[in-house]
Structure formats: C-alpha cells, structure tokens
Write a protein that holds these residues in place. Sequence first.
Motif, PDB file in Angstrom:
ATOM      1  N   GLU A 140      89.187  65.533  93.712  1.00 27.02           N
ATOM      2  CA  GLU A 140      90.124  65.438  94.835  1.00 27.02           C
ATOM      3  C   GLU A 140      89.310  65.410  96.118  1.00 27.02           C
ATOM      4  N   PRO A 141      88.841  64.219  96.505  1.00 32.19           N
ATOM      5  CA  PRO A 141      87.990  64.134  97.694  1.00 32.19           C
ATOM      6  C   PRO A 141      88.698  64.645  98.942  1.00 32.19           C
ATOM      7  N   THR A 142      87.917  65.277  99.797  1.00 32.88           N
ATOM      8  CA  THR A 142      88.411  65.782 101.071  1.00 32.88           C
ATOM      9  C   THR A 142      88.066  64.764 102.149  1.00 32.88           C
ATOM     10  N   ALA A 143      89.045  64.375 102.947  1.00 30.86           N
ATOM     11  CA  ALA A 143      88.825  63.383 103.998  1.00 30.86           C
ATOM     12  C   ALA A 143      87.645  63.772 104.878  1.00 30.86           C
ATOM     13  N   GLY A 144      86.798  62.808 105.150  1.00 22.79           N
ATOM     14  CA  GLY A 144      85.660  63.036 106.028  1.00 22.79           C
ATOM     15  C   GLY A 144      84.456  63.666 105.361  1.00 22.79           C
ATOM     16  N   GLN A 145      84.553  63.962 104.060  1.00 18.70           N
ATOM     17  CA  GLN A 145      83.422  64.540 103.340  1.00 18.70           C
ATOM     18  C   GLN A 145      83.015  63.612 102.201  1.00 18.70           C
ATOM     19  N   ALA A 175      83.696  76.005  85.843  1.00 16.01           N
ATOM     20  CA  ALA A 175      84.144  75.051  86.861  1.00 16.01           C
ATOM     21  C   ALA A 175      85.660  75.045  86.981  1.00 16.01           C
ATOM     22  N   HIS A 176      86.339  75.355  85.894  1.00 12.29           N
ATOM     23  CA  HIS A 176      87.794  75.313  85.896  1.00 12.29           C
ATOM     24  C   HIS A 176      88.425  76.614  86.399  1.00 12.29           C
ATOM     25  N   SER A 177      87.588  77.632  86.622  1.00 13.76           N
ATOM     26  CA  SER A 177      88.131  78.859  87.203  1.00 13.76           C
ATOM     27  C   SER A 177      88.457  78.581  88.663  1.00 13.76           C
ATOM     28  N   GLU A 178      89.308  79.394  89.216  1.00 11.49           N
ATOM     29  CA  GLU A 178      89.683  79.182  90.602  1.00 11.49           C
ATOM     30  C   GLU A 178      88.516  79.555  91.502  1.00 11.49           C
ATOM     31  N   GLY A 179      88.017  78.594  92.211  1.00 15.11           N
ATOM     32  CA  GLY A 179      86.918  78.834  93.131  1.00 15.11           C
ATOM     33  C   GLY A 179      87.440  79.038  94.532  1.00 15.11           C
ATOM     34  N   PRO A 180      86.536  79.258  95.470  1.00 13.18           N
ATOM     35  CA  PRO A 180      86.957  79.423  96.853  1.00 13.18           C
ATOM     36  C   PRO A 180      87.619  78.141  97.376  1.00 13.18           C
ATOM     37  N   ALA A 181      88.386  78.287  98.445  1.00 15.67           N
ATOM     38  CA  ALA A 181      89.141  77.162  99.002  1.00 15.67           C
ATOM     39  C   ALA A 181      88.246  75.989  99.383  1.00 15.67           C
ATOM     40  N   ASP A 182      86.994  76.267  99.750  1.00 16.45           N
ATOM     41  CA  ASP A 182      86.100  75.188 100.157  1.00 16.45           C
ATOM     42  C   ASP A 182      85.331  74.564  98.986  1.00 16.45           C
ATOM     43  N   SER A 183      85.631  74.968  97.763  1.00 15.01           N
ATOM     44  CA  SER A 183      84.938  74.396  96.611  1.00 15.01           C
ATOM     45  C   SER A 183      85.637  73.116  96.163  1.00 15.01           C
ATOM     46  N   ARG A 184      84.898  72.308  95.426  1.00 16.08           N
ATOM     47  CA  ARG A 184      85.447  71.050  94.923  1.00 16.08           C
ATOM     48  C   ARG A 184      85.077  70.871  93.461  1.00 16.08           C
ATOM     49  N   LEU A 185      85.996  70.290  92.726  1.00 14.50           N
ATOM     50  CA  LEU A 185      85.783  70.009  91.312  1.00 14.50           C
ATOM     51  C   LEU A 185      85.231  68.591  91.176  1.00 14.50           C
ATOM     52  N   GLY A 186      84.209  68.452  90.349  1.00 14.14           N
ATOM     53  CA  GLY A 186      83.618  67.146  90.104  1.00 14.14           C
ATOM     54  C   GLY A 186      83.759  66.730  88.661  1.00 14.14           C
ATOM     55  N   THR A 187      83.915  65.418  88.439  1.00 15.04           N
ATOM     56  CA  THR A 187      83.967  64.866  87.088  1.00 15.04           C
ATOM     57  C   THR A 187      82.773  63.928  86.893  1.00 15.04           C
ATOM     58  N   LEU A 188      82.255  63.958  85.690  1.00 12.12           N
ATOM     59  CA  LEU A 188      81.056  63.185  85.360  1.00 12.12           C
ATOM     60  C   LEU A 188      81.365  61.695  85.286  1.00 12.12           C
ATOM     61  N   ILE A 189      80.451  60.904  85.852  1.00  9.64           N
ATOM     62  CA  ILE A 189      80.486  59.453  85.709  1.00  9.64           C
ATOM     63  C   ILE A 189      79.417  59.032  84.717  1.00  9.64           C
ATOM     64  N   ALA A 190      78.181  59.505  84.919  1.00 10.45           N
ATOM     65  CA  ALA A 190      77.063  59.053  84.081  1.00 10.45           C
ATOM     66  C   ALA A 190      76.029  60.161  83.936  1.00 10.45           C
ATOM     67  N   ALA A 191      75.474  60.252  82.725  1.00 13.37           N
ATOM     68  CA  ALA A 191      74.389  61.172  82.404  1.00 13.37           C
ATOM     69  C   ALA A 191      73.787  60.723  81.083  1.00 13.37           C
ATOM     70  N   PRO A 192      72.580  61.166  80.768  1.00 18.15           N
ATOM     71  CA  PRO A 192      71.993  60.798  79.487  1.00 18.15           C
ATOM     72  C   PRO A 192      72.874  61.262  78.310  1.00 18.15           C
ATOM     73  N   ASN A 193      73.007  60.414  77.335  1.00 21.30           N
ATOM     74  CA  ASN A 193      73.748  60.715  76.099  1.00 21.30           C
ATOM     75  C   ASN A 193      75.218  61.046  76.336  1.00 21.30           C
ATOM     76  N   GLN A 194      75.801  60.542  77.412  1.00 19.67           N
ATOM     77  CA  GLN A 194      77.220  60.790  77.681  1.00 19.67           C
ATOM     78  C   GLN A 194      77.995  59.489  77.701  1.00 19.67           C
TER      79      GLN A 194
END
Length: 182
Positions: free
Chosen positions: A52-57, A163-182
């Motif tokens: 969930e990208p944040t505008a301007g970041q 990563a799925h635990s509730e983090g601080p309001a300024d945290s962001r969740l990321g999903t993988l696009i590419a990595a070795p063996n993925q």
Amino acid sequence: MIFDTDLMLFLPYTPRADSDARGYEAWLREVDAPFFNSVPGIIHYSNWKCSEPTAGQFTHFDFLYLDPAMADQVWSNPEVIAFAAGWTEKWGIDPKAEDLAINYNSYRLRLCSGQATFDPTAVRIAGSQTKTPRFGGAVWAVEASVVGTSPLPCYEFAFGSAAHSEGPADSRLGTLIAAPNQ
C-alpha cells in the motif's frame, strides 16, 4: 533464511510511471535479480514493492546483502556501474537528472540488532530514530548514504510472520517481486 553478514544496501525508489505497462516486474525477475545475484560479493539480492504505497514516498525497494570482505569491490565493479546506469535510463523517473536520487536512493546499512534474514512471504519496514526494535524486526543503522540522503538514522525490517504483525503506523508491508529461487 539467515545470512552471515552484518552489511546491506537498502535501495528505496519509485520507477517511472509507465514501468508496469512496459513489463517492469518481468524485467526484475528475468534480468535485474539474476544479474545482481551473480556479482561476486553480493550474498543475496531481492526486489520488493510496497503493498500500500504512501503518496510521495517510495513504492519499491531492494535488499542487497553484502559480503563485508568484498563490499567495496561491488560498487566499483564496472559491470555494476554500467548496469545501474542502464536501469536509470530504462526505468528511472528522470534519467538525465544530475542528482541520481531523483531515480533511486541507496543506503549502506550495518546490522545493530537481530539477524540478517530473508523470507519471501512478506517484509514490514519502517525507518527509526533509534536502534531499538519497535515491532520484532532486525534494526540496521545507516552507515553511509551512497545515493541520496537517508531521512532517518536506522531502519527496521521484519520478515515472514513478523511482517504480518501490526507494526507502527509509519511501517509498510512489502511483497516480493524477485529473488533467487523464487
């Protein structure tokens, strides 16, 4: 997966607006990730996007775990320099900008607490003013800003179930696009 290193490059960025339409994610999987993972001195390289990208970041980010004994050789490698210039030309917001930070940022981080880990399921990231973990991740201090200037002195990264635990309001969740063996 745990890596035997305390050194990483964190690369936050936002690619050009038409990148998805031009096949950016496929290019990351087929070209970018295989290239960087073949460079001597790079232990592991992966590409992520903010759920969930944040505008301007930043909307995307990469993790580049380094072998400390070979770290200086990675960024002085002529093939890496040429590849980064090619990425800027093809995907950067303003390839002709004198300030490369318009296109991407790169911060050299040193592990302060936790472990250098990777889990392809998810990552939660947040900048921090302190070296104290806020949501169960590993804390990395900015050792140097390579491109751009880091807005914060530390970053926390929590992978997998943490990563799925509730983090601080300024945290962001990321999903993988590419990595070795993925």
